[in-house]
Design a protein around this motif. Structure first.
Motif, mmCIF file in Angstrom:
data_model
loop_
_atom_site.group_PDB
_atom_site.id
_atom_site.type_symbol
_atom_site.label_atom_id
_atom_site.label_comp_id
_atom_site.label_asym_id
_atom_site.label_seq_id
_atom_site.Cartn_x
_atom_site.Cartn_y
_atom_site.Cartn_z
ATOM 1 N N PHE A 222 -28.208 -21.806 10.378
ATOM 2 C CA PHE A 222 -27.012 -21.673 9.543
ATOM 3 C C PHE A 222 -27.076 -20.366 8.765
ATOM 4 C CE2 PHE A 222 -27.561 -26.233 10.203
ATOM 5 C CZ PHE A 222 -26.294 -26.576 10.651
ATOM 6 N N VAL A 223 -25.960 -19.633 8.766
ATOM 7 C CA VAL A 223 -25.934 -18.350 8.055
ATOM 8 C C VAL A 223 -24.665 -18.231 7.209
ATOM 9 C CG1 VAL A 223 -27.346 -17.123 9.765
ATOM 10 C CG2 VAL A 223 -24.860 -17.159 10.037
ATOM 11 N N ILE A 224 -24.733 -17.355 6.229
ATOM 12 C CA ILE A 224 -23.588 -17.068 5.355
ATOM 13 C C ILE A 224 -23.157 -15.637 5.652
ATOM 14 C CG2 ILE A 224 -22.837 -16.864 2.939
ATOM 15 C CD1 ILE A 224 -25.196 -18.793 2.268
ATOM 16 N N PRO A 225 -21.843 -15.408 5.823
ATOM 17 C CA PRO A 225 -21.386 -14.056 6.161
ATOM 18 C C PRO A 225 -21.910 -13.009 5.183
ATOM 19 C CG PRO A 225 -19.548 -15.596 6.228
ATOM 20 C CD PRO A 225 -20.728 -16.353 5.696
ATOM 21 N N GLY A 226 -22.343 -11.892 5.736
ATOM 22 C CA GLY A 226 -22.768 -10.775 4.897
ATOM 23 C C GLY A 226 -24.249 -10.765 4.559
ATOM 24 N N TYR A 227 -24.955 -11.861 4.855
ATOM 25 C CA TYR A 227 -26.383 -11.905 4.517
ATOM 26 C C TYR A 227 -27.246 -11.629 5.748
ATOM 27 C CZ TYR A 227 -25.216 -13.639 -0.081
ATOM 28 O OH TYR A 227 -24.725 -13.741 -1.349
ATOM 29 N N THR A 228 -28.497 -11.256 5.475
ATOM 30 C CA THR A 228 -29.432 -10.938 6.558
ATOM 31 C C THR A 228 -30.595 -11.930 6.556
ATOM 32 O OG1 THR A 228 -30.349 -9.319 5.037
ATOM 33 C CG2 THR A 228 -28.953 -8.472 6.804
ATOM 34 N N TYR A 229 -31.064 -12.268 7.749
ATOM 35 C CA TYR A 229 -32.049 -13.340 7.910
ATOM 36 C C TYR A 229 -33.214 -12.878 8.781
ATOM 37 C CZ TYR A 229 -28.265 -16.159 6.114
ATOM 38 O OH TYR A 229 -27.267 -16.654 5.318
ATOM 39 N N ARG A 230 -34.410 -13.250 8.369
ATOM 40 C CA ARG A 230 -35.587 -12.984 9.202
ATOM 41 C C ARG A 230 -35.819 -14.203 10.101
ATOM 42 N NH1 ARG A 230 -41.560 -11.298 6.898
ATOM 43 N NH2 ARG A 230 -42.715 -11.461 8.848
ATOM 44 N N LEU A 231 -35.808 -13.972 11.399
ATOM 45 C CA LEU A 231 -36.104 -15.045 12.352
ATOM 46 C C LEU A 231 -37.457 -14.765 12.994
ATOM 47 C CD1 LEU A 231 -32.738 -15.366 14.369
ATOM 48 C CD2 LEU A 231 -33.300 -16.324 12.135
ATOM 49 N N ARG A 232 -38.165 -15.826 13.296
ATOM 50 C CA ARG A 232 -39.481 -15.676 13.940
ATOM 51 C C ARG A 232 -39.424 -16.333 15.310
ATOM 52 N NH1 ARG A 232 -43.487 -15.072 9.535
ATOM 53 N NH2 ARG A 232 -42.317 -14.882 7.598
ATOM 54 N N LEU A 233 -39.709 -15.553 16.342
ATOM 55 C CA LEU A 233 -39.651 -16.042 17.724
ATOM 56 C C LEU A 233 -41.073 -16.148 18.269
ATOM 57 C CD1 LEU A 233 -36.888 -13.523 18.936
ATOM 58 C CD2 LEU A 233 -36.527 -15.831 18.024
ATOM 59 N N SER B 78 -39.267 -6.111 3.717
ATOM 60 C CA SER B 78 -38.485 -7.126 2.998
ATOM 61 C C SER B 78 -37.137 -6.586 2.519
ATOM 62 C CB SER B 78 -39.281 -7.697 1.826
ATOM 63 O OG SER B 78 -39.610 -6.661 0.939
ATOM 64 N N SER B 79 -37.010 -5.261 2.439
ATOM 65 C CA SER B 79 -35.716 -4.709 2.006
ATOM 66 C C SER B 79 -34.650 -4.892 3.086
ATOM 67 C CB SER B 79 -35.858 -3.223 1.677
ATOM 68 O OG SER B 79 -36.232 -2.522 2.850
ATOM 69 N N LEU B 80 -35.086 -5.252 4.311
ATOM 70 C CA LEU B 80 -34.123 -5.367 5.413
ATOM 71 C C LEU B 80 -33.489 -6.756 5.521
ATOM 72 C CD1 LEU B 80 -35.987 -3.423 8.263
ATOM 73 C CD2 LEU B 80 -34.189 -2.603 6.742
ATOM 74 N N TYR B 81 -34.007 -7.724 4.772
ATOM 75 C CA TYR B 81 -33.419 -9.065 4.888
ATOM 76 C C TYR B 81 -33.314 -9.747 3.524
ATOM 77 C CZ TYR B 81 -38.445 -10.105 5.137
ATOM 78 O OH TYR B 81 -39.791 -10.147 4.897
ATOM 79 N N ASP B 82 -32.332 -10.668 3.447
ATOM 80 C CA ASP B 82 -32.135 -11.438 2.220
ATOM 81 C C ASP B 82 -32.937 -12.729 2.239
ATOM 82 O OD1 ASP B 82 -30.058 -9.690 1.126
ATOM 83 O OD2 ASP B 82 -28.837 -10.418 2.804
ATOM 84 N N TYR B 83 -33.058 -13.333 3.428
ATOM 85 C CA TYR B 83 -33.706 -14.644 3.518
ATOM 86 C C TYR B 83 -34.844 -14.639 4.536
ATOM 87 C CZ TYR B 83 -29.731 -16.502 0.955
ATOM 88 O OH TYR B 83 -28.782 -16.748 0.003
ATOM 89 N N ASP B 84 -35.975 -15.208 4.115
ATOM 90 C CA ASP B 84 -37.104 -15.422 5.023
ATOM 91 C C ASP B 84 -37.497 -16.889 4.878
ATOM 92 O OD1 ASP B 84 -39.359 -15.413 6.560
ATOM 93 O OD2 ASP B 84 -40.583 -14.260 5.150
ATOM 94 N N ARG B 85 -36.742 -17.747 5.554
ATOM 95 C CA ARG B 85 -37.008 -19.186 5.446
ATOM 96 C C ARG B 85 -37.704 -19.633 6.720
ATOM 97 N NH1 ARG B 85 -31.109 -20.895 3.205
ATOM 98 N NH2 ARG B 85 -31.470 -20.358 1.031
ATOM 99 N N SER B 86 -39.021 -19.477 6.732
ATOM 100 C CA SER B 86 -39.739 -19.734 7.982
ATOM 101 C C SER B 86 -39.685 -21.208 8.374
ATOM 102 C CB SER B 86 -41.176 -19.244 7.877
ATOM 103 O OG SER B 86 -41.806 -19.824 6.766
ATOM 104 N N ASN B 87 -39.394 -22.097 7.409
ATOM 105 C CA ASN B 87 -39.302 -23.518 7.776
ATOM 106 C C ASN B 87 -38.033 -23.811 8.571
ATOM 107 O OD1 ASN B 87 -37.780 -22.966 5.503
ATOM 108 N ND2 ASN B 87 -37.915 -25.049 4.714
ATOM 109 N N GLU B 88 -36.987 -22.992 8.389
ATOM 110 C CA GLU B 88 -35.728 -23.216 9.107
ATOM 111 C C GLU B 88 -35.521 -22.212 10.233
ATOM 112 O OE1 GLU B 88 -32.398 -23.082 6.398
ATOM 113 O OE2 GLU B 88 -33.625 -23.984 4.830
ATOM 114 N N HIS B 89 -36.141 -21.057 10.123
ATOM 115 C CA HIS B 89 -35.783 -19.950 11.010
ATOM 116 C C HIS B 89 -36.916 -19.519 11.930
ATOM 117 C CE1 HIS B 89 -32.590 -19.011 7.746
ATOM 118 N NE2 HIS B 89 -32.169 -19.915 8.599
ATOM 119 N N THR B 90 -37.748 -20.472 12.329
ATOM 120 C CA THR B 90 -38.781 -20.188 13.324
ATOM 121 C C THR B 90 -38.377 -20.870 14.624
ATOM 122 O OG1 THR B 90 -40.500 -20.033 11.641
ATOM 123 C CG2 THR B 90 -41.233 -20.464 13.892
#
Ligand SMILES: [Cu+2]
Length: 354
Positions: free
Chosen positions: A231-242, A182-194
């Motif tokens: 959608f992303v904001i510059p400078g932030y990190t996101y967890r994506l699920r493929l 979890s230290s590697l990402y700012d956002y884990d929004r599985s409803n938007e990023h799966t």
């Protein structure tokens, strides 16, 4: 007939056991969350997972029917959707899915891909092995504990039914401090990023194969060929699920233009973080990756390319920085370059030219 009778006897026995077992894991009847059958079917169970709170009972109704899409393509849908409703729960929640089969002439089961089914092997959804298939007009209730966190999915067990559209994501979250990366990402929004990827066929495969070898004719991400947006904001990190939810032999290669991915989990289990330009997923595989919004602005294609049975097929999504107007990206199409200053600067730096 003999087989059917045998199956009924075995299942009758198993059902009796399953009832006893599920009741024994019931966290309490006072905590029942019934949900509707809309897109937000799981809204009562998608929440930040916390320590020391009672697990929930998360109940869903899946109405499975044949339909014809706006593009004239036939499909099987769950609650009018393909992919079916996403399921988001916290670890140790009880997932209860009532499946209503309304597809004439088709018997089916739903398999919960990657779920360990500890104590509930008869909920694994394998026809004639763990249960009798659900006949047309019948209902079957699956109930199991989401015992491990991670990225999973569900699909009809038969290749034809899965290929016709019966699949969806199943995400099991846990309290944030327990997430190893979890230290590697700012956002884990599985409803938007799966991103759940599937292949489509020109005709319905269910009951229609007659020995024909049909090949997929397109790939889709969350049911769309080209319009999924992240959608992303510059400078932030996101967890994506493929998720590769294809039932036929289609390994997929996924990349995001001008972005690196850090792989943090494979098939729901954490792995040693590894940086990659692209990742490959075989059918049934899931991969969680972290993407950093390293640019200042712009829009970038997320490319999914098929291999083997899906050779030559592709689907695309868009990684969009806040405020970017994606119509220009759509006009250029995948593979085109976005004329943002940030991109030009990147090119200038890469080429060492002015
Ligand atoms: Cu599977």
């Amino acid at each position: 007939m003999k087989l059917l009778v045998l199956c009924l006897i075995v299942i009758a026995n198993v059902s009796y056991n399953s009832k006893a077992s599920i009741e024994s894991i019931d966290p309490g009847n006072t905590n029942i969350f019934l949900t509707d059958t809309t897109k937000n079917a799981d809204k009562s169970c998608y929440r930040p997972c916390k320590f020391n709170v009672k697990p929930r009972r998360c109940q869903y109704h899946f109405k499975i029917e044949p339909t014809v899409g706006d593009d004239g393509r036939p499909a099987l849908v769950i609650n009018d959707m393909t992919p079916g409703p996403p399921i988001h729960v916290c670890v140790n929640d009880i997932v209860i899915v009532k499946v209503h089969n309304k597809v004439p002439g088709q018997d089916m089961t739903i398999h919960w891909h990657g779920v360990e089914q500890k104590g509930t092997p008869y909920m694994d959804g394998v026809p004639m092995v763990t249960q009798c298939p659900i006949g047309f007009g019948s209902t079957y209730e699956y109930a199991f504990i989401a015992s491990s966190p991670g990225t999973f999915f569900y699909h009809a067990d038969a290749v034809a039914h899965q290929s016709d559209g019966l699949y969806g994501s199943l995400i099991v979250d846990q309290p944030q401090p327990l997430e190893p990366h979890s230290s590697l990402y700012d956002y884990d929004r599985s409803n938007e990023h799966t991103l759940i990827i599937a292949a489509r066929f020109s005709e319905l495969l269910s009951g229609n194969l007659d020995g024909k070898q049909l090949k997929p004719d397109s790939l889709v991400i969350n049911g769309e060929e080209k319009s999924v947006k992240i959608f992303v904001i510059p400078g932030y990190t996101y967890r994506l699920r493929l998720i590769n939810a294809i039932a036929v032999e289609c390994p997929l290669v996924v990349d995001i233009e001008h972005h690196q991915m850090i792989v943090i989990a494979s098939d729901s289990k954490p792995v040693k973080p590894m940086s990659a330009d692209k990742v490959m997923l075989y059918p049934g595989e899931r991969m969680d990756v972290v993407v950093e919004a390293v640019h200042k602005s712009g829009g970038y294609w997320v490319n999914v390319r098929g291999n083997n049975e899906c050779e030559g097929l592709a689907a695309h999504g868009m990684l969009l920085y806040s405020g970017f107007n994606y119509t220009s990206l759509l006009e250029q199409g995948p593979g085109g370059k976005v004329n943002s200053f940030d991109n030009l600067f990147q090119e200038w730096r890469a080429n060492g030219t002015t």
